[in-house]
Design a protein around this motif. Sequence first.
Motif, mmCIF file in Angstrom:
data_model
loop_
_atom_site.group_PDB
_atom_site.id
_atom_site.type_symbol
_atom_site.label_atom_id
_atom_site.label_comp_id
_atom_site.label_asym_id
_atom_site.label_seq_id
_atom_site.Cartn_x
_atom_site.Cartn_y
_atom_site.Cartn_z
ATOM 1 N N ALA A 10 0.811 -1.214 0.000
ATOM 2 C CA ALA A 10 0.000 0.000 0.000
ATOM 3 C C ALA A 10 0.851 1.273 0.000
ATOM 4 O O ALA A 10 0.333 2.364 -0.190
ATOM 5 C CB ALA A 10 -0.919 -0.006 1.216
ATOM 6 N N PHE A 11 2.145 1.125 0.218
ATOM 7 C CA PHE A 11 2.983 2.316 0.342
ATOM 8 C C PHE A 11 3.322 2.970 -0.999
ATOM 9 O O PHE A 11 3.579 4.150 -1.062
ATOM 10 C CB PHE A 11 4.305 1.969 1.040
ATOM 11 N N GLU A 12 3.417 2.140 -2.024
ATOM 12 C CA GLU A 12 3.913 2.701 -3.275
ATOM 13 C C GLU A 12 2.960 2.439 -4.425
ATOM 14 O O GLU A 12 2.415 1.344 -4.557
ATOM 15 C CB GLU A 12 5.303 2.133 -3.577
ATOM 16 N N ALA A 13 2.806 3.454 -5.253
ATOM 17 C CA ALA A 13 1.882 3.363 -6.369
ATOM 18 C C ALA A 13 2.404 2.365 -7.396
ATOM 19 O O ALA A 13 3.598 2.287 -7.645
ATOM 20 C CB ALA A 13 1.695 4.726 -7.009
ATOM 21 N N TYR C 220 7.208 7.688 5.345
ATOM 22 C CA TYR C 220 6.389 6.710 6.053
ATOM 23 C C TYR C 220 4.996 7.257 6.372
ATOM 24 O O TYR C 220 3.977 6.647 6.074
ATOM 25 C CB TYR C 220 7.083 6.265 7.349
ATOM 26 N N PHE C 221 4.967 8.437 6.999
ATOM 27 C CA PHE C 221 3.687 8.915 7.527
ATOM 28 C C PHE C 221 2.796 9.553 6.475
ATOM 29 O O PHE C 221 1.595 9.621 6.656
ATOM 30 C CB PHE C 221 3.918 9.898 8.686
ATOM 31 N N LEU C 222 3.389 10.038 5.378
ATOM 32 C CA LEU C 222 2.524 10.626 4.344
ATOM 33 C C LEU C 222 1.574 9.565 3.772
ATOM 34 O O LEU C 222 0.355 9.759 3.803
ATOM 35 C CB LEU C 222 3.350 11.308 3.248
ATOM 36 N N PRO C 229 -0.559 6.186 -2.002
ATOM 37 C CA PRO C 229 0.759 5.576 -2.155
ATOM 38 C C PRO C 229 1.779 6.575 -2.739
ATOM 39 O O PRO C 229 1.410 7.459 -3.501
ATOM 40 C CB PRO C 229 0.505 4.430 -3.132
ATOM 41 N N ILE C 230 3.052 6.395 -2.364
ATOM 42 C CA ILE C 230 4.121 7.257 -2.891
ATOM 43 C C ILE C 230 4.170 7.132 -4.411
ATOM 44 O O ILE C 230 4.144 6.023 -4.956
ATOM 45 C CB ILE C 230 5.481 6.870 -2.261
ATOM 46 N N TYR C 231 4.265 8.278 -5.068
ATOM 47 C CA TYR C 231 4.126 8.355 -6.518
ATOM 48 C C TYR C 231 5.126 7.464 -7.248
ATOM 49 O O TYR C 231 4.754 6.587 -8.012
ATOM 50 C CB TYR C 231 4.268 9.819 -6.939
ATOM 51 N N SER C 232 6.414 7.680 -7.020
ATOM 52 C CA SER C 232 7.381 6.936 -7.826
ATOM 53 C C SER C 232 8.500 6.340 -6.982
ATOM 54 O O SER C 232 9.264 7.053 -6.335
ATOM 55 C CB SER C 232 7.985 7.843 -8.903
ATOM 56 N N HIS C 233 8.611 5.038 -7.027
ATOM 57 C CA HIS C 233 9.664 4.317 -6.313
ATOM 58 C C HIS C 233 11.017 4.666 -6.918
ATOM 59 O O HIS C 233 12.002 4.898 -6.207
ATOM 60 C CB HIS C 233 9.397 2.818 -6.456
ATOM 61 N N ARG C 234 11.051 4.750 -8.221
ATOM 62 C CA ARG C 234 12.312 4.999 -8.901
ATOM 63 C C ARG C 234 12.851 6.386 -8.545
ATOM 64 O O ARG C 234 14.054 6.567 -8.342
ATOM 65 C CB ARG C 234 12.075 4.908 -10.400
ATOM 66 N N LEU C 235 11.950 7.345 -8.487
ATOM 67 C CA LEU C 235 12.362 8.698 -8.123
ATOM 68 C C LEU C 235 12.959 8.701 -6.714
ATOM 69 O O LEU C 235 13.966 9.368 -6.453
ATOM 70 C CB LEU C 235 11.159 9.640 -8.219
ATOM 71 N N LEU C 302 -3.688 16.269 8.787
ATOM 72 C CA LEU C 302 -2.286 15.865 8.747
ATOM 73 C C LEU C 302 -1.641 16.136 7.389
ATOM 74 O O LEU C 302 -0.459 16.454 7.310
ATOM 75 C CB LEU C 302 -2.168 14.380 9.102
ATOM 76 N N THR C 303 -2.428 16.016 6.334
ATOM 77 C CA THR C 303 -1.888 16.267 4.993
ATOM 78 C C THR C 303 -1.301 17.673 4.901
ATOM 79 O O THR C 303 -0.239 17.887 4.326
ATOM 80 C CB THR C 303 -2.993 16.085 3.936
#
Lengths: 61, 313, 465
Positions: A10-13, C220-222, C229-235, C302-303
């Motif tokens: 759920a953490f990453e898109a 973590y908390f966002l 979900p965090i937009y880009s893992h690669r970024l 929180l956002t």
Amino acid sequence: MINDTDNLEAFEAKETVNKLPVSWLILFWGLILWGIYYFVSYTPSISGWSQEKAYEESIRK
Amino acid sequence: MTGGIYKKPVLFAIVATVVILIGTMVTMFIPMLTSQMHPRLEDLKPFTAIQLAGRDIYQREGCNNCHTQTVRPLKTEVMRYGEYSKAGEFAYDRPFLWGSKRTGPDLARVGGKYPDAWHYRHFENPQAFFAESNMPAYGWLKGKKLSPSDMESHMKAIGFTYSVEEISALSEKDELDALVSYVQIIGASVKKKPAPAAVIEEKEHVTNPFAGDLKAIESGEKLYAANCAFCHGPNAKGDIGPDLTDDEFLYVKGDVSDDDYFEIINNGTAPGMVEEGRTAKGGMPSFKDSLDRNERWSLVAYIRAIQVKGAQK
Amino acid sequence: MNDYQYDNGTVKGFIVSSIFWGVVGIIVGLWISIQMWSPAWNIPPYFTFGRLRVVHTNGLALGLGVGAIFGICYYITMRLTKRPLLFPRLARFHLYLFNAAITLAALSLFAGMNQSLEYAELEWPLDIGVVVLWVIFAVNIFGTIIKRKEEQMYISLWFILATVVTVAVLYIVNNLAVPASLFKSYSIFAGVNSANVQWWYGHNAVGFIFTTPILAMFYYFLPKSTGLPIYSHRLSIVAFWSLVFAYLWTGAHHLVYTPLPDWIQTLGIAFTIFLIAPSWGSVVNGFYTVGADWSQMRNNYLTKFFILGITFYGLQTIQGPTQGLRIVSQLIHYTDWVPGHVHMGTMGWVTMTVAASIYYIIPKIYNTEIHSVKVANAHFYLVLTGQLIFSITMWFTGIQQGALWKATNPDGTLKYTFMEGLIKNYPFWQMRTVGGLIFTVGMLFFIYNIYMTVRKGKALAASSI
């Protein structure tokens, strides 16, 4: 026992996992190029510039 | 850089360590091994015991939170403070005390700029000199005796040579003595060069363009109160600096011309400096860069006016 | 024995301790802000500006900052590894030792024991204490991660691991000294070299105390608090590695126009400017993440904290690098611009993100909801206003100082004496105190809200037995 485990999924898109925004890439490479330019221009053994020389010049004016 | 490393914490930590050590090596560790990071000026001397004691107090009181000790090679900065800082001045500074904020002025060239008496009085009551100064008073250092045995162990730890007499003499001194001794040695290894001249002053005798000008005398009086009174006294009858109303100039009787006064205001005095055949004792700072030409001549006019008043009595 | 399942007690202990030291640090901060324009507030020997300023910076960096980092990193690590800490008793000891060390640190700074190295002022016995604290932290974090129950390490863990190793290297090297007595030592580095070592340390202490662990919290908390979900893992990957690589080259931007060799300054400046890219990698990632649902800015209190926090991080990481440039440094270095910059980072980015993380953690630990969203919103707007007043007045007065120092008359003489320049700062310095006061009131709202939430949680737990 432990009640609030995290679901890592759920953490990453999923759809955008590999996206690198173009504007950010331009910034990234642009700054590397600028860094090389700056290093070449302001390193005494490469360009001859030095802060002492710059000072001497400023008081001659 | 694919998934593997993010599943192996030890490998990850090793890679991260290597990555942070690259910049560390290039910019910090390798330069440290070369002579460029360890220069030493010829005239630089290690601190004496009392100077080190003063430096310890400077550190203890956090003076470096408000005062820097490095003059940048920039035109107006050299005009304001003096010769820009040289790498070789700091070889005995463990650690450096360059600071990072100038709530108060830079101190790299303060050594020898004022007489000791100025510093004692200024430390005791900065507001007496500059009414709106925000510097805390340090008169409470007075009477706090130095400990010779502590200072001996400090001198040993830092690796400076010292004499037994030098250490035992400390028992006669207090913390304010030590602080003044330290402040007076800051920057002493650099030869004092006059600041770059803003304007070339005439060498020939010049008369004061404002001689007797009432308006100039009036503004000179204000300038005197702001710049001169704390050393020469409120009535110019002398205090830390000499009496300006008597018939002496540089401790010798007999009048000199206006432009000699002007020269002294311009350049200040240094011990042994000769002006009109008279030898200065030193201790007066230069006002060339803080007062403009008209202001300096107005001051001369004011001093002449109070001398005349004195003479008429 | 559910009591120790997640070592929540230790986490809570660190959070409460960090808030306590934060209050001490903020009160001292207000005090020294008044001393700047009213020297009568100096009370020698223990309470002069020169001594109090380091109590302020250390109290907040070590007490609030590192305390919160210890507690929140433990919280995050346990959840991401899906297991309790490997050494729960050691973690509890860590908490007690932390408070003992900070107490002694504060007392020693009041007493004037000071190495004169910025953010490394503590004398050698306390340095040893700090190293012990850090080793305990490292052992527990590494141990817990190695024995984790989840194969993949999430982004936050990368930042935590990088923090653990880098701070250890930085702190040990910069504090190397020859003791002269229990209370006094002399650095093994001298002169120009000591300056270079100090700012290699000093800048990276900012990087690895006020940046990487806070980014661990952010990443973590966002997603936790927004469900996005965090937009880009690669970024995140590119931003992470380029950030930790580039940071260590940049210390020399604190020494522009000093006698430090030109080439080191130049290299420092070039890498400093480059740092904009990795920093903005995280900013962009945060914006794109919430970009999936901007209505959260209105609906989820929180956002707001996280997005404003990362925005200030973004501004900070443009302003900071710009300050490194020689032409800018000429004007603003040694002026109040710099404290203005620092406080945007600490009050805007660090405190905002830490407070939001605590808002998330405390109700979770107590299985309840936050006491009052209204109070949290009031807290938000007060700290935002206070911080903006603080930073903006300091930027104004910094530019003014720089300009007055270099102003010349037509004949080339200097236009202003130092004292004439100083006097012009007073109104701005007074405004700064006002900004600080507003910020402090905001923090009091925060503390009240946390206190009431804990009370509610405790009552709930008692009634459910």
